[in-house]
Design a protein around this motif. Structure first.
Motif, PDB file in Angstrom:
ATOM      1  N   VAL A 201       0.839  -1.210   0.000  1.00  0.00           N
ATOM      2  CA  VAL A 201       0.000   0.000   0.000  1.00  0.00           C
ATOM      3  C   VAL A 201       0.868   1.251   0.000  1.00  0.00           C
ATOM      4  N   ILE A 202       1.903   1.237   0.829  1.00  0.00           N
ATOM      5  CA  ILE A 202       2.792   2.400   0.918  1.00  0.00           C
ATOM      6  C   ILE A 202       3.527   2.626  -0.399  1.00  0.00           C
ATOM      7  N   ARG A 203       3.992   1.543  -1.045  1.00  0.00           N
ATOM      8  CA  ARG A 203       4.687   1.668  -2.325  1.00  0.00           C
ATOM      9  C   ARG A 203       3.777   2.252  -3.411  1.00  0.00           C
ATOM     10  N   GLU A 204       2.541   1.803  -3.441  1.00  0.00           N
ATOM     11  CA  GLU A 204       1.634   2.209  -4.504  1.00  0.00           C
ATOM     12  C   GLU A 204       0.982   3.568  -4.263  1.00  0.00           C
ATOM     13  N   HIS A 205       0.684   3.871  -2.999  1.00  0.00           N
ATOM     14  CA  HIS A 205      -0.106   5.074  -2.717  1.00  0.00           C
ATOM     15  C   HIS A 205       0.542   6.016  -1.699  1.00  0.00           C
ATOM     16  N   GLY A 206       1.716   5.642  -1.208  1.00  0.00           N
ATOM     17  CA  GLY A 206       2.354   6.457  -0.188  1.00  0.00           C
ATOM     18  C   GLY A 206       1.728   6.211   1.177  1.00  0.00           C
ATOM     19  N   VAL A 207       2.280   6.847   2.186  1.00  0.00           N
ATOM     20  CA  VAL A 207       1.770   6.670   3.552  1.00  0.00           C
ATOM     21  C   VAL A 207       0.317   7.108   3.638  1.00  0.00           C
ATOM     22  N   ARG A 208      -0.048   8.112   2.874  1.00  0.00           N
ATOM     23  CA  ARG A 208      -1.423   8.607   2.894  1.00  0.00           C
ATOM     24  C   ARG A 208      -2.416   7.510   2.494  1.00  0.00           C
ATOM     25  N   GLY A 209      -1.968   6.577   1.658  1.00  0.00           N
ATOM     26  CA  GLY A 209      -2.844   5.500   1.216  1.00  0.00           C
ATOM     27  C   GLY A 209      -3.296   4.580   2.332  1.00  0.00           C
ATOM     28  N   LEU A 210      -2.594   4.583   3.456  1.00  0.00           N
ATOM     29  CA  LEU A 210      -2.983   3.743   4.586  1.00  0.00           C
ATOM     30  C   LEU A 210      -4.302   4.186   5.202  1.00  0.00           C
ATOM     31  N   TRP A 211      -4.710   5.415   4.905  1.00  0.00           N
ATOM     32  CA  TRP A 211      -5.961   5.930   5.460  1.00  0.00           C
ATOM     33  C   TRP A 211      -7.097   5.903   4.446  1.00  0.00           C
ATOM     34  N   LEU A 212      -6.984   5.000   3.453  1.00  0.00           N
ATOM     35  CA  LEU A 212      -8.093   4.779   2.530  1.00  0.00           C
ATOM     36  C   LEU A 212      -9.292   4.262   3.325  1.00  0.00           C
ATOM     37  N   GLY A 213     -10.442   4.879   3.153  1.00  0.00           N
ATOM     38  CA  GLY A 213     -11.633   4.473   3.896  1.00  0.00           C
ATOM     39  C   GLY A 213     -11.761   5.123   5.257  1.00  0.00           C
ATOM     40  N   HIS A 214     -10.906   6.135   5.522  1.00  0.00           N
ATOM     41  CA  HIS A 214     -10.930   6.770   6.844  1.00  0.00           C
ATOM     42  C   HIS A 214     -12.268   7.434   7.140  1.00  0.00           C
ATOM     43  N   THR A 215     -12.921   7.962   6.114  1.00  0.00           N
ATOM     44  CA  THR A 215     -14.224   8.606   6.326  1.00  0.00           C
ATOM     45  C   THR A 215     -15.213   7.626   6.937  1.00  0.00           C
ATOM     46  N   GLY A 216     -15.238   6.406   6.389  1.00  0.00           N
ATOM     47  CA  GLY A 216     -16.144   5.395   6.922  1.00  0.00           C
ATOM     48  C   GLY A 216     -15.804   4.990   8.339  1.00  0.00           C
ATOM     49  N   THR A 217     -14.508   4.803   8.608  1.00  0.00           N
ATOM     50  CA  THR A 217     -14.087   4.450   9.965  1.00  0.00           C
ATOM     51  C   THR A 217     -14.437   5.564  10.944  1.00  0.00           C
ATOM     52  N   LEU A 218     -14.240   6.802  10.515  1.00  0.00           N
ATOM     53  CA  LEU A 218     -14.527   7.956  11.371  1.00  0.00           C
ATOM     54  C   LEU A 218     -16.015   8.021  11.713  1.00  0.00           C
ATOM     55  N   LEU A 219     -16.861   7.877  10.686  1.00  0.00           N
ATOM     56  CA  LEU A 219     -18.312   7.914  10.923  1.00  0.00           C
ATOM     57  C   LEU A 219     -18.732   6.774  11.853  1.00  0.00           C
ATOM     58  N   ARG A 220     -18.213   5.600  11.580  1.00  0.00           N
ATOM     59  CA  ARG A 220     -18.577   4.427  12.386  1.00  0.00           C
ATOM     60  C   ARG A 220     -18.142   4.576  13.832  1.00  0.00           C
ATOM     61  N   GLU A 221     -16.908   5.032  14.048  1.00  0.00           N
ATOM     62  CA  GLU A 221     -16.369   5.110  15.401  1.00  0.00           C
ATOM     63  C   GLU A 221     -16.979   6.253  16.216  1.00  0.00           C
ATOM     64  N   ILE A 222     -17.263   7.383  15.573  1.00  0.00           N
ATOM     65  CA  ILE A 222     -17.869   8.497  16.303  1.00  0.00           C
ATOM     66  C   ILE A 222     -19.291   8.142  16.722  1.00  0.00           C
TER      67      ILE A 222
END
Length: 355
Positions: A201-222
């Motif tokens: 993931v890091i090679r293909e998308h950089g470190v930022r790519g590790l947070w793919l889907g963060h919006t969903g996780t954020l909504l779910r966790e809040i």
């Protein structure tokens, strides 16, 4: 010999600092232990949920439901298949629960200070909801990369199946693309582990790519975090009040004694209700997140692999509507009830035993 005049003023501050650090360490330890134990129990059901969510975009479903998914996984992959991707969830559960309980308790203390309440003052449900929502937001940031790796690993075997194009198998296994590449045991044996998935993931998308889907996780966790803690505290409070009314009439007010702390069965029951509330709250957000995090594995050459969160939500809605948004909800609630009961049983038990 008398102590220096300023010593009495310094000791309380030092003791207070040590007390805060000790409390934080206990929250981290208790939360980590509770999360680890519960994750071992629930992982096969979580794997089933992710696989059911991932098939929403498929033209034909691989599984007829959660039981069929569990049965096929057991038949084709055995016990190892049911626990595919477990290391990432174990780390995730420890990090999630440690962060969640630590930030929840610290935010509660902060809210009490801002409100001018004493440390032993009872916390209201709105205050609990606010602290829990904030804790969920903090936890989501830690959890998203771990969930990304977990979801990608949980669909590896789906990509290595006749239902998925050979290019998808190559993408998952890290092999050269070949339209004629066969799906066989040698390909499956080359499926990467969690570290390999993470580095890919890091090679293909950089470190930022590790947070793919963060919006969903954020909504779910809040939303889910607020529902989780509020339900637990509300149900536990009712159970404690009922017990006290039967054993000590006239002592319904919340006191400081051990009798006002939840017993094991009260922690388990209130935790079970909390588990159901957590998943009912914002389940579609989790469904979209799972589909987004697995699209590259299952649909590597389609436009779906390039969609953002809202785009994926619209795509899934157009495919199966509300039914697709709640794919895997039943099995998730079924596993979250005992899993959440285990978490609070262990956390409250450790807290009651060691402080």
């Amino acid at each position: 010999m008398q102590a220096p005049p300023d010593l009495p003023d310094e000791l309380p501050q030092e003791a207070l600092s040590q007390s805060g650090a000790a409390r934080a360490l206990r929250d981290i330890t208790y939360g980590s232990v509770a999360g680890m134990v519960s994750k071992v129990f629930e992982h096969p059901f979580d794997l089933t949920k992710v696989r059911l969510q991932a098939q929403v975009l498929d033209p034909t479903a691989r599984f007829n439901g959660p039981i069929d998914c569990l049965r096929q996984t057991w038949r084709k992959e055995g016990i190892r298949g049911l626990y595919r991707g477990l290391p990432a969830p174990i780390v995730g559960a420890m990090a999630e629960n440690a962060t969640l309980f630590l930030s929840y308790n610290e935010l509660q203390s902060l809210i009490r200070r801002i409100s001018g309440q004493t440390t032993d003052a009872p916390t209201t449900l709105p205050q609990i909801a606010l602290a829990a929502a904030g804790a969920g937001g903090i936890t989501a940031t830690v959890l998203t990369p771990i969930e990304l790796v977990k979801c990608k690993m949980q669909v590896q075997m789906l990509a290595a199946s006749p239902h998925v194009a050979p290019s998808a198998v190559a993408a998952v296994a890290g092999l050269p693309l070949s339209a004629s590449m066969p799906v066989n045991s040698s390909t499956i044996a080359k499926l990467p582990g969690p570290i390999s998935v993470l580095m890919s993931v890091i090679r293909e998308h950089g470190v930022r790519g590790l947070w793919l889907g963060h919006t969903g996780t954020l909504l779910r966790e809040i939303g889910g975090g607020a529902a989780w803690f509020c339900t637990k505290e509300f149900v536990a409070g009712k159970l404690i009040s009922y017990r006290l009314s039967k054993t000590s009439p006239g002592t319904l007010t919340k006191g400081k004694g051990r009798e006002a702390e939840p017993l094991a069965y009260e922690s388990a029951i209130s935790g079970a209700f909390a588990g159901a509330a957590y998943n009912i709250a914002l389940f579609p957000a989790d469904t979209v997140k799972s589909a987004l995090q697995t699209a590259q594995e299952l649909h590597p050459n389609s436009h779906q692999a390039r969609l953002g969160y809202l785009g994926m939500a619209k795509e899934m809605w157009s495919k199966q509507g509300i039914r697709g948004m709640y794919a895997g909800c039943g099995v998730t609630i079924a596993r979250s009830i005992p899993s959440s009961a285990i978490i609070f049983l262990i956390y409250d038990g450790l807290k009651g035993r060691f402080g």
